[in-house]
Write a protein that holds these residues in place. Sequence first.
Motif, PDB file in Angstrom:
ATOM      1  N   MET A  89      10.797  14.514 -12.835  1.00  0.00           N
ATOM      2  CA  MET A  89      11.614  13.310 -12.750  1.00  0.00           C
ATOM      3  C   MET A  89      10.896  12.302 -11.859  1.00  0.00           C
ATOM      4  N   ASP A  90      11.047  11.025 -12.164  1.00  0.00           N
ATOM      5  CA  ASP A  90      10.380   9.980 -11.399  1.00  0.00           C
ATOM      6  C   ASP A  90      11.292   9.506 -10.269  1.00  0.00           C
ATOM      7  N   PRO A  91      10.972   9.846  -9.000  1.00  0.00           N
ATOM      8  CA  PRO A  91      11.826   9.414  -7.888  1.00  0.00           C
ATOM      9  C   PRO A  91      11.651   7.947  -7.535  1.00  0.00           C
ATOM     10  N   ALA A  92      10.699   7.276  -8.183  1.00  0.00           N
ATOM     11  CA  ALA A  92      10.400   5.882  -7.832  1.00  0.00           C
ATOM     12  C   ALA A  92      10.880   4.900  -8.891  1.00  0.00           C
ATOM     13  N   GLU A  93      11.799   5.316  -9.748  1.00  0.00           N
ATOM     14  CA  GLU A  93      12.221   4.466 -10.860  1.00  0.00           C
ATOM     15  C   GLU A  93      12.776   3.119 -10.386  1.00  0.00           C
ATOM     16  N   LEU A  94      13.635   3.144  -9.367  1.00  0.00           N
ATOM     17  CA  LEU A  94      14.210   1.896  -8.858  1.00  0.00           C
ATOM     18  C   LEU A  94      13.155   1.047  -8.160  1.00  0.00           C
ATOM     19  N   ILE A  95      12.231   1.709  -7.469  1.00  0.00           N
ATOM     20  CA  ILE A  95      11.157   0.969  -6.796  1.00  0.00           C
ATOM     21  C   ILE A  95      10.296   0.253  -7.824  1.00  0.00           C
ATOM     22  N   ILE A  96       9.976   0.944  -8.918  1.00  0.00           N
ATOM     23  CA  ILE A  96       9.152   0.343  -9.971  1.00  0.00           C
ATOM     24  C   ILE A  96       9.884  -0.850 -10.590  1.00  0.00           C
ATOM     25  N   ALA A  97      11.193  -0.709 -10.760  1.00  0.00           N
ATOM     26  CA  ALA A  97      11.974  -1.823 -11.314  1.00  0.00           C
ATOM     27  C   ALA A  97      11.876  -3.050 -10.416  1.00  0.00           C
ATOM     28  N   LYS A  98      11.947  -2.847  -9.107  1.00  0.00           N
ATOM     29  CA  LYS A  98      11.830  -3.962  -8.173  1.00  0.00           C
ATOM     30  C   LYS A  98      10.419  -4.551  -8.180  1.00  0.00           C
ATOM     31  N   ALA A  99       9.451  -3.692  -8.460  1.00  0.00           N
ATOM     32  CA  ALA A  99       8.055  -4.157  -8.465  1.00  0.00           C
ATOM     33  C   ALA A  99       7.769  -5.119  -9.607  1.00  0.00           C
ATOM     34  N   ARG A 100       8.659  -5.190 -10.580  1.00  0.00           N
ATOM     35  CA  ARG A 100       8.444  -6.094 -11.714  1.00  0.00           C
ATOM     36  C   ARG A 100       8.545  -7.553 -11.298  1.00  0.00           C
ATOM     37  N   GLY A 101       9.177  -7.812 -10.165  1.00  0.00           N
ATOM     38  CA  GLY A 101       9.263  -9.184  -9.680  1.00  0.00           C
ATOM     39  C   GLY A 101       7.938  -9.642  -9.106  1.00  0.00           C
ATOM     40  N   SER A 102       7.860 -10.900  -8.763  1.00  0.00           N
ATOM     41  CA  SER A 102       6.614 -11.429  -8.207  1.00  0.00           C
ATOM     42  C   SER A 102       6.479 -11.038  -6.747  1.00  0.00           C
ATOM     43  N   GLY A 103       5.247 -10.883  -6.303  1.00  0.00           N
ATOM     44  CA  GLY A 103       4.980 -10.536  -4.914  1.00  0.00           C
ATOM     45  C   GLY A 103       4.974 -11.762  -4.020  1.00  0.00           C
ATOM     46  N   GLY A 104       4.927 -11.507  -2.729  1.00  0.00           N
ATOM     47  CA  GLY A 104       4.887 -12.610  -1.780  1.00  0.00           C
ATOM     48  C   GLY A 104       3.484 -13.135  -1.584  1.00  0.00           C
ATOM     49  N   GLY A 105       3.351 -14.224  -0.866  1.00  0.00           N
ATOM     50  CA  GLY A 105       2.043 -14.794  -0.588  1.00  0.00           C
ATOM     51  C   GLY A 105       1.351 -14.051   0.533  1.00  0.00           C
ATOM     52  N   GLU A 106       0.132 -14.464   0.823  1.00  0.00           N
ATOM     53  CA  GLU A 106      -0.652 -13.797   1.858  1.00  0.00           C
ATOM     54  C   GLU A 106      -0.252 -14.306   3.234  1.00  0.00           C
ATOM     55  N   GLY A 107       0.114 -13.378   4.127  1.00  0.00           N
ATOM     56  CA  GLY A 107       0.432 -13.711   5.499  1.00  0.00           C
ATOM     57  C   GLY A 107      -0.701 -13.318   6.422  1.00  0.00           C
ATOM     58  N   PRO A 108      -0.578 -13.590   7.703  1.00  0.00           N
ATOM     59  CA  PRO A 108      -1.656 -13.272   8.655  1.00  0.00           C
ATOM     60  C   PRO A 108      -1.944 -11.776   8.756  1.00  0.00           C
ATOM     61  N   GLU A 109      -0.893 -10.935   8.603  1.00  0.00           N
ATOM     62  CA  GLU A 109      -1.102  -9.486   8.685  1.00  0.00           C
ATOM     63  C   GLU A 109      -1.955  -8.999   7.513  1.00  0.00           C
ATOM     64  N   HIS A 110      -1.677  -9.531   6.335  1.00  0.00           N
ATOM     65  CA  HIS A 110      -2.440  -9.153   5.144  1.00  0.00           C
ATOM     66  C   HIS A 110      -3.886  -9.632   5.261  1.00  0.00           C
ATOM     67  N   LEU A 111      -4.076 -10.847   5.726  1.00  0.00           N
ATOM     68  CA  LEU A 111      -5.424 -11.400   5.885  1.00  0.00           C
ATOM     69  C   LEU A 111      -6.233 -10.587   6.894  1.00  0.00           C
ATOM     70  N   ALA A 112      -5.607 -10.214   8.017  1.00  0.00           N
ATOM     71  CA  ALA A 112      -6.313  -9.450   9.041  1.00  0.00           C
ATOM     72  C   ALA A 112      -6.740  -8.088   8.515  1.00  0.00           C
TER      73      ALA A 112
END
Length: 284
Positions: free
Chosen positions: A143-166
């Motif tokens: 069984m896939d325990p990440a089904e709801l997480i994958i559903a949420k992942a279908r949306g667009s991601g956020g932009g790049e912040g300072p933590e991501h850049l670092a």
Amino acid sequence: MAKTAELARDFHGQKLYQKRARAVLPILVRQAEVRQPVFYEALAQEVKMPNPRNLNYPLGCIGTTLNEIGEEWGSDVPPIEALVVNQTTRLPGPGFDGFLTEKGESWNNKEERKALIEQYWARIYSYPYWDDILKELHLKKTMDPAELIIAKARGSGGGEGPEHLALKLFVCANPQLVGLRAIDRTGKTEHCLPSGDIIDVIFDYSRRIHAVEVKPKSSPDSDLARGLFQCVKYRAVLHALARHEHDKRNITVCLALGGSLPARLVPLRNSLNIDVFENLSPSG
């Protein structure tokens, strides 16, 4: 029926390796369906085994059981345990060689062994009766325990912040953090693909292209799932581009995380066959 009862006693016993074999086999069937091997370490993590070396006993139990089912059914069952591979060689460990020699196989060098194993992988992927094998052994599909997480992942991601850049710059300057050597040349950021995608970090060497998707520690689970699928896309596009340009270099892709991968996403990581490097921090 006597043979089936014998199988039940061997495979459904209460010894630890037998319990683990019953946990491992449905996962290997899932890997066969998605046509992807799985690392010893990744499989051990999914079934909550502290030492991947102990997988030899469950895998041996699975191999023996499948051989016995093949004898009972009068048709060969491919050795699905061949899908469990070493992270360095990307091939089954030497324990699998005993099965090959029992089947009358032989090889003279590493290249011949690899070609032989790839033939077995093709048989495993094309075998149409894995669901019947599970039913025969009274096992259910994973069984896939990440089904709801994958559903949420279908949306667009956020932009790049300072933590991501670092974190991106930190990975770029330290190839040893993502499976390369410390002496290897540093990478480059923001590599554009013909598909319009942008890879966070790429290490472009004479014999290897290594692409890295970066997710900071603050990333929600849905963004981590999105990162795993982005790695799949980068891998496919890079392979397509390499075929078009007659580029014979090895292509690898991984996900680099500032935090850790949630347990719920471990099966997804394994089914997509993505290397994940965790707990990377520019601050040490």
